[in-house]
Design a protein around this motif. Structure first.
Motif, mmCIF file in Angstrom:
data_model
loop_
_atom_site.group_PDB
_atom_site.id
_atom_site.type_symbol
_atom_site.label_atom_id
_atom_site.label_comp_id
_atom_site.label_asym_id
_atom_site.label_seq_id
_atom_site.Cartn_x
_atom_site.Cartn_y
_atom_site.Cartn_z
ATOM 1 N N PRO A 45 49.362 66.503 48.789
ATOM 2 C CA PRO A 45 49.997 65.774 49.900
ATOM 3 C C PRO A 45 50.624 64.476 49.408
ATOM 4 O O PRO A 45 50.194 63.910 48.398
ATOM 5 C CB PRO A 45 48.829 65.502 50.850
ATOM 6 N N ASN A 46 51.630 64.000 50.118
ATOM 7 C CA ASN A 46 52.321 62.778 49.712
ATOM 8 C C ASN A 46 51.504 61.527 49.999
ATOM 9 O O ASN A 46 51.670 60.505 49.337
ATOM 10 C CB ASN A 46 53.677 62.675 50.413
ATOM 11 N N ILE A 47 50.639 61.579 51.013
ATOM 12 C CA ILE A 47 49.845 60.416 51.400
ATOM 13 C C ILE A 47 48.375 60.811 51.487
ATOM 14 O O ILE A 47 48.037 61.846 52.052
ATOM 15 C CB ILE A 47 50.291 59.847 52.762
ATOM 16 N N ARG A 48 47.518 59.981 50.907
ATOM 17 C CA ARG A 48 46.070 60.174 51.022
ATOM 18 C C ARG A 48 45.457 58.840 51.437
ATOM 19 O O ARG A 48 45.798 57.795 50.861
ATOM 20 C CB ARG A 48 45.472 60.625 49.682
ATOM 21 N N VAL A 49 44.565 58.855 52.403
ATOM 22 C CA VAL A 49 43.892 57.636 52.861
ATOM 23 C C VAL A 49 42.420 57.728 52.478
ATOM 24 O O VAL A 49 41.702 58.618 52.937
ATOM 25 C CB VAL A 49 44.031 57.450 54.383
ATOM 26 N N ILE A 50 41.990 56.798 51.614
ATOM 27 C CA ILE A 50 40.613 56.796 51.107
ATOM 28 C C ILE A 50 40.112 55.359 51.045
ATOM 29 O O ILE A 50 40.742 54.510 50.392
ATOM 30 C CB ILE A 50 40.530 57.431 49.701
ATOM 31 N N LEU A 51 39.012 55.060 51.714
ATOM 32 C CA LEU A 51 38.400 53.723 51.694
ATOM 33 C C LEU A 51 39.425 52.624 51.983
ATOM 34 O O LEU A 51 39.460 51.595 51.317
ATOM 35 C CB LEU A 51 37.715 53.475 50.341
ATOM 36 N N GLU A 52 40.265 52.867 52.971
ATOM 37 C CA GLU A 52 41.324 51.957 53.424
ATOM 38 C C GLU A 52 42.475 51.810 52.432
ATOM 39 O O GLU A 52 43.410 51.047 52.672
ATOM 40 C CB GLU A 52 40.758 50.583 53.811
ATOM 41 N N HIS A 53 42.419 52.531 51.321
ATOM 42 C CA HIS A 53 43.603 52.658 50.466
ATOM 43 C C HIS A 53 44.582 53.600 51.159
ATOM 44 O O HIS A 53 44.171 54.604 51.757
ATOM 45 C CB HIS A 53 43.249 53.285 49.108
ATOM 46 N N ARG A 54 45.858 53.291 51.069
ATOM 47 C CA ARG A 54 46.894 54.241 51.482
ATOM 48 C C ARG A 54 47.619 54.670 50.209
ATOM 49 O O ARG A 54 48.502 53.967 49.714
ATOM 50 C CB ARG A 54 47.850 53.615 52.496
ATOM 51 N N PHE A 55 47.190 55.796 49.680
ATOM 52 C CA PHE A 55 47.727 56.292 48.418
ATOM 53 C C PHE A 55 48.991 57.108 48.661
ATOM 54 O O PHE A 55 48.997 58.031 49.478
ATOM 55 C CB PHE A 55 46.699 57.175 47.708
ATOM 56 N N TYR A 56 50.039 56.761 47.937
ATOM 57 C CA TYR A 56 51.292 57.508 47.995
ATOM 58 C C TYR A 56 51.530 58.193 46.656
ATOM 59 O O TYR A 56 51.370 57.574 45.600
ATOM 60 C CB TYR A 56 52.469 56.571 48.321
ATOM 61 N N LYS A 57 51.907 59.460 46.729
ATOM 62 C CA LYS A 57 52.154 60.208 45.495
ATOM 63 C C LYS A 57 53.384 59.655 44.798
ATOM 64 O O LYS A 57 54.432 59.463 45.410
ATOM 65 C CB LYS A 57 52.345 61.700 45.799
#
Length: 247
Positions: free
Chosen positions: A47-59
């Motif tokens: 996926p292009n976006i992952r939300v983990i521990l308030e991180h907004r991870f973008y590929k």
């Protein structure tokens, strides 16, 4: 593929050194390893976006940039590996309220903390995004290196809880000059940063070694007008020429 790689390695060792056949075999080995890595890391399906521990991870799209993974501390090879960066609320509203701007009715959202990691390391991320801390409670630690000792941490890294010691067994304990806490080498890369407490109390702007988490927090806080210097250390205005001029 693994068998083909092992066979190719055997052929390379058996062929005359620097021969054309050996060079061709090396090229084939590289292609086989790249193919194996693609099977391990199917980036197109991520996926292009992952939300983990308030991180907004973008590929990340870049294939040429070489970065270090904040989780496993190894190189991210953009050409063959999928990786993510925490870039904050880009493109979507923040999940929580941001801090108010002091002169307007708008709310400012700090950028992401720029935590970078392999796709395969995402499930192992244990460090919360410092962007959330900046948004909810933007303040500095104003005691100079407030150490309490390794025993108070149970001889474990302050972040990931890995066993550490000053003797380097099983892992070296590295102190963060900002928090005073000790971290393992995966959570503390000996990054340098100016420590606010030293600047305010000693007018000392010499960069000190800080943990990865502290470095990112200080980077996000650098433009926040949260220090009331006259209240914290009014004597500085009597001894620092630059401050005397602006008083």
């Amino acid at each position: 593929l693994r068998r083909a790689i092992e066979e190719c390695k055997r052929v390379i060792l058996a062929l005359p050194e620097h021969s054309e056949r050996q060079k061709d075999a090396v090229v084939r080995l590289i292609h086989l390893r790249l193919k194996l890595q693609e099977l391990k890391d199917p980036g197109e399906d991520e996926p292009n976006i992952r939300v983990i521990l308030e991180h907004r991870f973008y590929k990340e799209k870049s294939k040429s940039v070489k970065q270090m993974c904040d989780k496993c501390s190894t190189i991210i090879w953009g050409l063959i590996q999928t990786w993510y960066t925490c870039t904050g609320g880009s493109g979507t509203p923040p999940a929580r309220p941001c801090f108010p701007h002091p002169h307007t009715d708008t709310h400012l959202c700090p950028p992401g903390c720029y935590y970078r990691c392999h796709s395969k390391c995402l499930p192992l991320v244990s460090r919360p995004c410092v962007r959330a801390q900046v948004s909810h409670q933007a303040e500095y630690q104003l005691s100079i290196c407030p150490e309490s000792g390794l025993d108070s941490q149970d001889y474990r890294c302050a972040e990931c809880r890995a066993p550490i010691s000053l003797r380097g067994v099983p892992s070296e304990a590295r102190q963060c000059d900002y928090t005073g806490l000790y971290y393992c080498s995966s959570c503390h890369w000996n990054d340098l940063a100016v420590v606010p407490a030293r600047a305010i109390h000693n007018w000392d702007f010499e960069p000190r070694k800080v943990s990865r988490c502290s470095m990112r927090y200080l980077a996000l806080m650098v433009s926040r007008p949260v220090l009331k210097l006259r209240e914290i250390n009014p004597l500085l205005f009597n001894y620092v020429e630059e401050l005397v001029e602006i008083r």
